[in-house]
Write a protein that holds these residues in place. Structure first.
Motif, PDB file in Angstrom:
ATOM      1  N   MET A  35     -12.770  -5.987   5.039  1.00 26.44           N
ATOM      2  CA  MET A  35     -11.796  -5.059   4.463  1.00 26.44           C
ATOM      3  C   MET A  35     -10.922  -5.750   3.416  1.00 26.44           C
ATOM      4  SD  MET A  35     -10.621  -3.026   7.800  1.00 26.44           S
ATOM      5  CE  MET A  35     -10.631  -1.280   7.516  1.00 26.44           C
ATOM      6  N   ASN A  36     -10.558  -6.980   3.680  1.00 26.94           N
ATOM      7  CA  ASN A  36      -9.765  -7.718   2.700  1.00 26.94           C
ATOM      8  C   ASN A  36     -10.583  -8.035   1.453  1.00 26.94           C
ATOM      9  OD1 ASN A  36      -7.022  -8.068   3.623  1.00 26.94           O
ATOM     10  ND2 ASN A  36      -7.898  -9.175   5.337  1.00 26.94           N
ATOM     11  N   GLY A  54       0.804  -1.215   0.000  1.00 37.08           N
ATOM     12  CA  GLY A  54       0.000   0.000   0.000  1.00 37.08           C
ATOM     13  C   GLY A  54       0.838   1.266   0.000  1.00 37.08           C
ATOM     14  N   VAL A  68      -5.055  -0.036   4.764  1.00 35.96           N
ATOM     15  CA  VAL A  68      -6.050  -0.216   5.831  1.00 35.96           C
ATOM     16  C   VAL A  68      -6.335  -1.700   6.073  1.00 35.96           C
ATOM     17  CG1 VAL A  68      -8.454   0.216   6.444  1.00 35.96           C
ATOM     18  CG2 VAL A  68      -7.062   2.053   5.531  1.00 35.96           C
ATOM     19  N   SER A  69      -6.465  -2.481   5.007  1.00 32.87           N
ATOM     20  CA  SER A  69      -6.729  -3.908   5.208  1.00 32.87           C
ATOM     21  C   SER A  69      -5.509  -4.599   5.828  1.00 32.87           C
ATOM     22  CB  SER A  69      -7.129  -4.578   3.901  1.00 32.87           C
ATOM     23  OG  SER A  69      -6.073  -4.554   2.974  1.00 32.87           O
ATOM     24  N   LEU A 118      -6.564   1.360   0.434  1.00 30.62           N
ATOM     25  CA  LEU A 118      -7.297   0.141   0.818  1.00 30.62           C
ATOM     26  C   LEU A 118      -6.339  -0.979   1.215  1.00 30.62           C
ATOM     27  CD1 LEU A 118     -10.198   0.109  -1.776  1.00 30.62           C
ATOM     28  CD2 LEU A 118     -10.362   0.473   0.679  1.00 30.62           C
ATOM     29  N   SER A 142     -10.978  -4.072  -5.184  1.00 30.80           N
ATOM     30  CA  SER A 142     -10.253  -2.933  -5.752  1.00 30.80           C
ATOM     31  C   SER A 142      -9.013  -3.390  -6.508  1.00 30.80           C
ATOM     32  CB  SER A 142      -9.875  -1.943  -4.658  1.00 30.80           C
ATOM     33  OG  SER A 142      -8.820  -2.437  -3.869  1.00 30.80           O
ATOM     34  N   GLY A 184     -12.909  -5.999   0.257  1.00 25.40           N
ATOM     35  CA  GLY A 184     -12.872  -4.726  -0.458  1.00 25.40           C
ATOM     36  C   GLY A 184     -11.537  -4.504  -1.142  1.00 25.40           C
ATOM     37  N   SER A 185     -10.471  -4.900  -0.480  1.00 23.71           N
ATOM     38  CA  SER A 185      -9.138  -4.781  -1.063  1.00 23.71           C
ATOM     39  C   SER A 185      -8.997  -5.674  -2.287  1.00 23.71           C
ATOM     40  CB  SER A 185      -8.101  -5.149  -0.008  1.00 23.71           C
ATOM     41  OG  SER A 185      -6.813  -5.097  -0.517  1.00 23.71           O
ATOM     42  N   ILE A 194      -6.286   5.212  -4.206  1.00 22.56           N
ATOM     43  CA  ILE A 194      -7.425   4.455  -3.646  1.00 22.56           C
ATOM     44  C   ILE A 194      -7.001   3.028  -3.304  1.00 22.56           C
ATOM     45  CG2 ILE A 194      -9.707   3.515  -4.170  1.00 22.56           C
ATOM     46  CD1 ILE A 194     -10.179   6.051  -5.867  1.00 22.56           C
ATOM     47  N   THR A 195      -6.371   2.347  -4.264  1.00 24.76           N
ATOM     48  CA  THR A 195      -5.959   0.967  -3.989  1.00 24.76           C
ATOM     49  C   THR A 195      -4.883   0.923  -2.912  1.00 24.76           C
ATOM     50  OG1 THR A 195      -4.401   1.047  -5.839  1.00 24.76           O
ATOM     51  CG2 THR A 195      -6.561   0.075  -6.272  1.00 24.76           C
TER      52      THR A 195
END
Length: 183
Positions: free
Chosen positions: A112-113, A58, A91-92, A88, A119, A115-116, A84-85
């Protein structure tokens, strides 16, 4: 003289009856250890190391996005995809590291993972589309090559992120929906 009838007990019979009596009343003195919870089997796979790797990916994605921000605009920059990626992924990764200490956020970590992962898949597609037009943004070939190399690096980082997230989600959902009854 008459001898009294005295029954002499055999020592072996006496030991057998004592042993049977003992086995009937046996109670264990120590408590047996409980089997591990499902979350503990997930934590044995050391997801924190995968989380740290997600954080690194990230941060590198955000840094590459900042470098690309000074280049000519493209599809990737208009959508702010590296930021954005990268955010994410960061955060994940943090959630994956924290789940080792605070297991209550386990389901949030899995979300969250997810969503990651979504993305990252979208990002791979958009980076691929953007790389197919790498020489059409400016007339300067050197700038086009540099931005194409950065976008290719972002594509590889996004694929690496997919490689980190898929096993985490597999282990996580296997743990979450394990068929073992709780004890």
């Amino acid at each position: 003289m008459a001898e009294p009838d005295i029954e002499v007990e055999n020592e072996e019979e006496e030991e057998n009856t004592e042993m049977e009596h003992f086995l009937k009343r046996y109670e264990p003195a120590c408590v047996l250890p409980r089997p591990p919870r499902a979350i503990e089997s997930f934590l044995k796979k050391e997801p924190a190391m995968m989380g740290i790797s997600q954080i690194v990916v990230g941060v590198i994605s955000i840094a590459c996005g900042a470098t690309l921000a000074v280049s000519p605009h493209s599809l990737v920059l208009i959508l702010r995809l590296p930021f954005i990626t990268g955010f994410l992924f960061l955060v994940s990764g943090l959630a994956t590291v924290v789940v080792e200490k605070k297991t209550i956020i386990f389901s949030m970590c899995l979300a969250m993972n997810c969503g990651s992962l979504v993305s990252a898949v979208i990002g791979c597609f958009l980076y691929s589309v953007d790389l197919s037009y790498w020489d059409s943004y400016t007339n300067t070939k050197d700038i086009n090559r540099i931005t194409a190399v950065l976008k290719a690096m972002l594509l590889v980082l996004t694929l690496v992120e997919i490689g980190f997230v898929v096993p985490l989600l597999y282990w996580g959902y296997k743990t979450l929906y394990s068929l073992k009854p709780p004890l």
